[in-house]
Write a protein that holds these residues in place. Sequence first.
Motif, PDB file in Angstrom:
ATOM      1  N   VAL A 137      27.598   8.333 -21.121  1.00  0.00           N
ATOM      2  CA  VAL A 137      28.050   7.735 -19.900  1.00  0.00           C
ATOM      3  C   VAL A 137      29.483   6.831 -20.023  1.00  0.00           C
ATOM      4  CG1 VAL A 137      27.637   6.062 -18.074  1.00  0.00           C
ATOM      5  CG2 VAL A 137      25.820   7.917 -18.712  1.00  0.00           C
ATOM      6  N   GLY A 138      30.431   7.342 -19.459  1.00  0.00           N
ATOM      7  CA  GLY A 138      31.745   6.524 -19.425  1.00  0.00           C
ATOM      8  C   GLY A 138      32.756   6.799 -20.554  1.00  0.00           C
ATOM      9  N   ALA A 139      32.265   7.763 -21.326  1.00  0.00           N
ATOM     10  CA  ALA A 139      32.966   8.068 -22.415  1.00  0.00           C
ATOM     11  C   ALA A 139      34.126   8.714 -22.123  1.00  0.00           C
ATOM     12  CB  ALA A 139      32.290   9.154 -23.616  1.00  0.00           C
ATOM     13  N   ARG A 140      35.285   8.583 -22.950  1.00  0.00           N
ATOM     14  CA  ARG A 140      36.655   9.128 -22.740  1.00  0.00           C
ATOM     15  C   ARG A 140      36.969  10.188 -23.863  1.00  0.00           C
ATOM     16  NH1 ARG A 140      40.460   3.851 -21.836  1.00  0.00           N
ATOM     17  NH2 ARG A 140      40.117   3.768 -23.867  1.00  0.00           N
ATOM     18  N   ALA A 141      37.924  11.022 -23.411  1.00  0.00           N
ATOM     19  CA  ALA A 141      38.411  12.158 -24.361  1.00  0.00           C
ATOM     20  C   ALA A 141      38.954  11.668 -25.387  1.00  0.00           C
ATOM     21  CB  ALA A 141      39.015  13.145 -23.695  1.00  0.00           C
ATOM     22  N   GLN A 142      38.835  12.281 -26.598  1.00  0.00           N
ATOM     23  CA  GLN A 142      39.602  11.960 -27.730  1.00  0.00           C
ATOM     24  C   GLN A 142      40.995  12.421 -27.631  1.00  0.00           C
ATOM     25  OE1 GLN A 142      36.331  13.047 -30.665  1.00  0.00           O
ATOM     26  NE2 GLN A 142      37.194  11.511 -31.751  1.00  0.00           N
ATOM     27  N   ASP A 143      41.898  11.853 -28.612  1.00  0.00           N
ATOM     28  CA  ASP A 143      43.288  12.558 -28.844  1.00  0.00           C
ATOM     29  C   ASP A 143      42.924  13.941 -29.402  1.00  0.00           C
ATOM     30  OD1 ASP A 143      44.557  10.360 -27.722  1.00  0.00           O
ATOM     31  OD2 ASP A 143      44.957   9.240 -29.565  1.00  0.00           O
ATOM     32  N   ALA A 177      35.175  13.112 -16.418  1.00  0.00           N
ATOM     33  CA  ALA A 177      36.142  12.154 -16.061  1.00  0.00           C
ATOM     34  C   ALA A 177      35.885  12.027 -14.515  1.00  0.00           C
ATOM     35  CB  ALA A 177      37.550  12.375 -16.380  1.00  0.00           C
ATOM     36  N   ASP A 178      35.849  13.095 -13.791  1.00  0.00           N
ATOM     37  CA  ASP A 178      35.651  13.083 -12.395  1.00  0.00           C
ATOM     38  C   ASP A 178      34.127  12.236 -12.090  1.00  0.00           C
ATOM     39  OD1 ASP A 178      36.184  13.497  -9.848  1.00  0.00           O
ATOM     40  OD2 ASP A 178      35.261  15.464  -9.755  1.00  0.00           O
ATOM     41  N   LEU A 179      33.317  12.764 -13.003  1.00  0.00           N
ATOM     42  CA  LEU A 179      31.760  12.218 -12.700  1.00  0.00           C
ATOM     43  C   LEU A 179      31.854  10.295 -13.036  1.00  0.00           C
ATOM     44  CD1 LEU A 179      28.900  12.201 -12.161  1.00  0.00           C
ATOM     45  CD2 LEU A 179      28.404  13.029 -14.696  1.00  0.00           C
ATOM     46  N   PHE A 180      32.462  10.163 -14.218  1.00  0.00           N
ATOM     47  CA  PHE A 180      32.496   8.620 -14.322  1.00  0.00           C
ATOM     48  C   PHE A 180      33.370   7.842 -13.634  1.00  0.00           C
ATOM     49  CE2 PHE A 180      31.338  10.486 -18.942  1.00  0.00           C
ATOM     50  CZ  PHE A 180      30.094  10.705 -18.602  1.00  0.00           C
ATOM     51  N   VAL A 181      34.441   8.242 -13.184  1.00  0.00           N
ATOM     52  CA  VAL A 181      35.184   7.506 -11.981  1.00  0.00           C
ATOM     53  C   VAL A 181      34.380   6.814 -11.046  1.00  0.00           C
ATOM     54  CG1 VAL A 181      36.148   9.212 -10.596  1.00  0.00           C
ATOM     55  CG2 VAL A 181      37.512   7.364 -11.344  1.00  0.00           C
ATOM     56  N   ARG A 182      33.315   7.581 -10.646  1.00  0.00           N
ATOM     57  CA  ARG A 182      32.593   7.156  -9.601  1.00  0.00           C
ATOM     58  C   ARG A 182      31.676   5.979 -10.062  1.00  0.00           C
ATOM     59  NH1 ARG A 182      34.473  11.946  -8.571  1.00  0.00           N
ATOM     60  NH2 ARG A 182      34.380  12.699  -6.510  1.00  0.00           N
ATOM     61  N   ILE A 183      31.626   5.315 -11.160  1.00  0.00           N
ATOM     62  CA  ILE A 183      30.929   4.252 -11.607  1.00  0.00           C
ATOM     63  C   ILE A 183      31.509   3.273 -11.394  1.00  0.00           C
ATOM     64  CG2 ILE A 183      30.089   3.174 -13.951  1.00  0.00           C
ATOM     65  CD1 ILE A 183      29.732   5.811 -15.206  1.00  0.00           C
ATOM     66  N   ASP A 184      30.864   2.245 -10.714  1.00  0.00           N
ATOM     67  CA  ASP A 184      31.615   0.848 -10.231  1.00  0.00           C
ATOM     68  C   ASP A 184      31.967   0.037 -11.450  1.00  0.00           C
ATOM     69  OD1 ASP A 184      31.763   1.290  -7.430  1.00  0.00           O
ATOM     70  OD2 ASP A 184      29.587   1.242  -7.474  1.00  0.00           O
ATOM     71  N   ARG A 185      30.703  -0.128 -12.292  1.00  0.00           N
ATOM     72  CA  ARG A 185      31.036  -1.172 -13.594  1.00  0.00           C
ATOM     73  C   ARG A 185      30.307  -0.522 -14.767  1.00  0.00           C
ATOM     74  NH1 ARG A 185      34.462  -5.501 -13.318  1.00  0.00           N
ATOM     75  NH2 ARG A 185      34.479  -6.242 -11.125  1.00  0.00           N
ATOM     76  N   LEU A 186      30.681  -0.563 -15.857  1.00  0.00           N
ATOM     77  CA  LEU A 186      29.872   0.135 -16.987  1.00  0.00           C
ATOM     78  C   LEU A 186      29.531  -1.008 -18.210  1.00  0.00           C
ATOM     79  CD1 LEU A 186      29.773   2.675 -18.738  1.00  0.00           C
ATOM     80  CD2 LEU A 186      32.095   2.445 -19.523  1.00  0.00           C
ATOM     81  N   VAL A 187      28.433  -0.709 -18.683  1.00  0.00           N
ATOM     82  CA  VAL A 187      27.993  -1.745 -19.500  1.00  0.00           C
ATOM     83  C   VAL A 187      27.755  -0.860 -21.008  1.00  0.00           C
ATOM     84  CG1 VAL A 187      25.919  -3.053 -20.407  1.00  0.00           C
ATOM     85  CG2 VAL A 187      26.720  -3.125 -17.964  1.00  0.00           C
ATOM     86  N   LEU A 188      27.870  -1.254 -22.145  1.00  0.00           N
ATOM     87  CA  LEU A 188      27.950  -0.719 -23.240  1.00  0.00           C
ATOM     88  C   LEU A 188      26.839  -1.291 -24.142  1.00  0.00           C
ATOM     89  CD1 LEU A 188      28.606   1.442 -25.649  1.00  0.00           C
ATOM     90  CD2 LEU A 188      30.425  -0.140 -26.357  1.00  0.00           C
ATOM     91  N   LEU A 189      25.758  -0.866 -24.761  1.00  0.00           N
ATOM     92  CA  LEU A 189      25.032  -1.035 -25.615  1.00  0.00           C
ATOM     93  C   LEU A 189      25.465  -0.851 -26.892  1.00  0.00           C
ATOM     94  CD1 LEU A 189      21.247  -0.551 -24.200  1.00  0.00           C
ATOM     95  CD2 LEU A 189      22.835  -2.687 -23.942  1.00  0.00           C
TER      96      LEU A 189
END
Length: 259
Positions: A137-143, A177-189
């Motif tokens: 959840v919230g991950a971005r694509a790699q180069d 990316a379209d899905l995760f942009v709908r997250i208001d705040r992101l927490v990483l464990l």
Amino acid sequence: MTASLDAVERALDGWRGDGPFVLGVCGAQGSGKSTLAEGLTQRLTAKGLRAATLSIDDLYLSRAERARLGKMVHSLFETRGVPGTHDAEAGVRLLDEIREGRDVVLPRFDKATDDPAPTGTPVKGPLDVLVFEGWCVGARAQDDAALTAPVNALEAERDPNLVWRRFVNLALATDYADLFVRIDRLVLLAAPGFEVVRDWRIQQEHELRRRVGEGGRTMSDDEIGVFIQHYERLTRHILSDMPAYADLTLRLDAQRGLT
């Protein structure tokens, strides 16, 4: 896990305003993200708030859909897990409905049958908080250049032409990316490293085996070792990339304690 839960609850108190709020929780397999999400939902409910939890696992495509994807793109997509094996478009529609305050039915995936459950969980809107949790959840694509060298034997032997990993990366850059942009705040464990993930995942499987009995469908330790190779590339990428943009990063030790 209590310390992590306390930290997220305090942060959420400061973040949340009026209207439905979508909190993303990312963590490697076995990091305790599902436990944290459930605990947070219970605490919020006890405060009189309307809260619910959605796992990205509940958006998995059916076995038949993944089989078709396996034939059309790469056989590795028959195994659920990586971006490309979820119905991201359905997730977008669902989060939009939640953010609009509408009644929804949260989907559920039955891992025992490896297919979506026939019925979901009805939730009356408007929700105050949706906890959206998952390993990516919230991950971005790699180069693109980062995709070239395989990170393990699975990639080297079964994806020598980079078809699988490029498709996964494209999915992250577009539908996810379209899905995760709908997250208001992101927490990483944040796990201390990928090496501990195998041990965490094996612990999970042993606990599952105790619940379902020896006759249930579970994986051996060696099978777990192969299975988590599907997740290795993106897990390592998340651990190096996400702390720079997550709203809260909680660093864990090997016992899942908060450092």
